[in-house]
Design an enzyme around this catalytic site. Structure first.
Site, PDB file in Angstrom:
ATOM      1  N   GLY A 165      45.238  47.280  43.254  1.00 11.33           N
ATOM      2  CA  GLY A 165      46.208  47.943  42.382  1.00 11.33           C
ATOM      3  C   GLY A 165      47.348  47.037  41.900  1.00 11.33           C
ATOM      4  O   GLY A 165      48.277  47.512  41.264  1.00 11.33           O
ATOM      5  N   ARG A 291      30.240  44.867  47.811  1.00  5.25           N
ATOM      6  CA  ARG A 291      30.270  44.832  49.280  1.00  5.25           C
ATOM      7  C   ARG A 291      30.186  46.265  49.795  1.00  5.25           C
ATOM      8  O   ARG A 291      30.208  47.214  49.012  1.00  5.25           O
ATOM      9  CB  ARG A 291      31.584  44.198  49.733  1.00  5.25           C
ATOM     10  CG  ARG A 291      32.770  44.923  49.088  1.00  5.25           C
ATOM     11  CD  ARG A 291      34.084  44.644  49.710  1.00  5.25           C
ATOM     12  NE  ARG A 291      35.180  45.185  48.900  1.00  5.25           N
ATOM     13  CZ  ARG A 291      35.623  46.417  48.949  1.00  5.25           C
ATOM     14  NH1 ARG A 291      35.070  47.302  49.755  1.00  5.25           N
ATOM     15  NH2 ARG A 291      36.618  46.811  48.176  1.00  5.25           N
TER      16      ARG A 291
END
Ligand code: ADP
Length: 446
Positions: A165, A291
């Site tokens: 973010g 991932r």
């Protein structure tokens, strides 16, 4: 199949990977920093080696130290866990150069998806819907102003190298565009050493819905449904659930199949998560994580598939053991992240867990490295466990989660459990209408 795997992670994730290895009959080598000598993954691994002092830059992010252990132990593969080096293409390359398998995608795919401008471009090429925005990077302030006029305010300026973010700035109208552009660039430069930024339409009140995929190197790509991760504070997820209470069956099926077919065009291998924002019936790709995700257990609970074991199998070159038709979805799963933080201020609460009672019973899963007497080190994130429940329906899953949260006891440290209990009672959580803005709004109102 591999005989020995080095687990390049700590805490709950280190333990999660270790459990998968043990069930597959694979020997484990743990690494740890000086602050983690008493950690559960160290105790349970077949071998464990200290790789440096507490700060992660000198231990879990020290590629050279990790590769030295990998060579010394002569492992066949390295599992990078989540975070740390898991999305570092140079690390994947150095593992492969040493003739070991990297349990993840190819370095090329990690690099492609790590550059958000390139990732969005690739998403468009394979037919995924994206948020309207700039055509690649913004080249100048003038370009930013013109692009904002074209797509319409409010707009969001995002760092191409972004993550967590950071480097994101909203411009509500033309008076804010200069500041947003300049601030996003300087924040991106200091956080990622790269000031490239791009622009997207700022969606007012979307949900965060992501699709789990798994692919082998023989061209098979299967999706395992969606997770709703809209309960967030400062872009950090707190509660995740599967399936999403916002979608109809036909919608979720279509999104899953379309995502898998698109990712297949990239020739991707391994587990991956395609993240979307969802608003007014439309999905918009924002990024792909190459991932495992923290919230993967909710998918495991509704599909019965052990994602980490499958991830290891496909990294060993084995074909997926199931087809899309074999995957069935059953019931509802919810995960509450248990962070050792003050439930009102979110200030971390490291220290010794004097007493611990782990919740249990039917349909309850507690993934945690914590034990009574364990001291939570102050150097890493504050996740000390994940409480996951599975039940036939969403209503029953909420009841079960409330029951399990009531049982959980972490004596000596503060946790966000009281906040979870209140959230599960909130009207917007109960009726499933919450969005990514909900939690912060609701906390402000209280
Ligand atoms: P990061 O990699 O930094 O986490 P993401 O692109 O995944 O960045 O976005 C993180 C969060 O920011 C999303 O989950 C969402 O809450 C918000 N966000 C991102 N893009 C937009 C957008 N175009 N409009 C509104 N919110 C957005």
């Amino acid at each position: 199949m591999f005989e020995q795997i080095l687990i390049a992670h700590r805490g709950e994730i280190g333990l999660r990977v270790l459990r998968a290895c043990q069930e597959l009959g694979i020997q484990t080598v743990a690494i740890y920093s000086k602050a983690d000598a008493q950690s559960m993954h160290v105790r349970l691994a077949d071998e464990a080696m200290c790789i440096g002092p507490a700060p992660s830059s000198k231990s879990y992010l020290d590629m050279r130290a990790i590769m030295t252990v990998a060579h010394l132990a002569d492992v066949d593969a390295v599992h990078p866990g989540i975070g740390f080096l898991s999305e570092n293409a140079a690390f994947a390359e150095s593992v492969e150069r040493s003739s070991m398998a990297f349990i993840g995608p190819t370095p090329e795919h990690i690099r492609l998806m790590g550059d958000k401008v390139a990732a969005k471009d690739a998403a468009i090429k394979v037919g995924l819907p994206v948020v309207p925005g700039s055509d690649g990077e913004l080249t100048s302030l003038d370009d930013a102003r013109k692009t904002a006029e074209r797509i319409g305010y409010p707009v969001l300026i995002k760092a191409a190298a972004g993550g967590g973010g950071r480097g994101m700035k909203v411009a509500e109208d033309a008076s804010q565009i200069d500041d947003a552009y300049n601030l996003a660039r300087s924040e991106a430069k200091s956080a990622f050493g790269n000031d490239a930024v791009y622009m997207e339409k700022y969606l007012a009140d979307p949900r965060h819905i992501e699709i789990q995929i798994i692919a082998d190197e023989h061209g098979n790509v299967v999706h395992l449904g969606e997770r709703d991760c809209s309960v967030q504070r400062r872009h950090q997820k707190l509660i995740e659930e599967a399936p999403s209470p916002a979608l109809q069956d036909a919608q979720r099926k279509q999104l899953g199949l379309h995502t898998a077919a698109s990712i297949a065009k990239l020739g991707y291998r391994g587990v991956g998560t395609v993240e979307y924002l969802y608003e007014n019936g439309e999905f918009y790709f924002i990024e792909m994580n190459t991932r495992l995700q923290v919230e993967h257990p909710v998918t495991e609970m509704i599909t019965g598939i052990d994602l980490v074991q499958e991830q290891i199998r496909v990294a060993a070159g084995l074909p997926l053991a199931f087809t899309q038709e074999d995957v069935t979805f059953s019931g509802h799963a919810i995960e509450c992240r248990i962070n050792a933080e003050d439930p009102d201020t979110f200030v971390p609460s490291p220290g010794k867990i004097a007493e611990l009672h782990a919740p249990g019973g039917m349909g309850v899963r507690f993934d945690s490295h914590a034990y009574a007497g364990y001291a939570i080190p102050p150097y890493y994130d504050s996740l000390i466990g994940k409480l996951i429940v599975h039940a036939p329906s969403r209503e029953e899953a909420i009841i079960r989660m409330k029951r399990a949260l009531r049982e959980a006891a972490f004596g000596g440290v503060k946790t966000v459990i009281p906040l979870h209990e209140r959230m599960l009672d909130a009207e917007e959580f109960r009726d499933g209408s919450y969005t990514i803005k909900w939690l912060e709004r609701w906390m402000d109102e209280r």
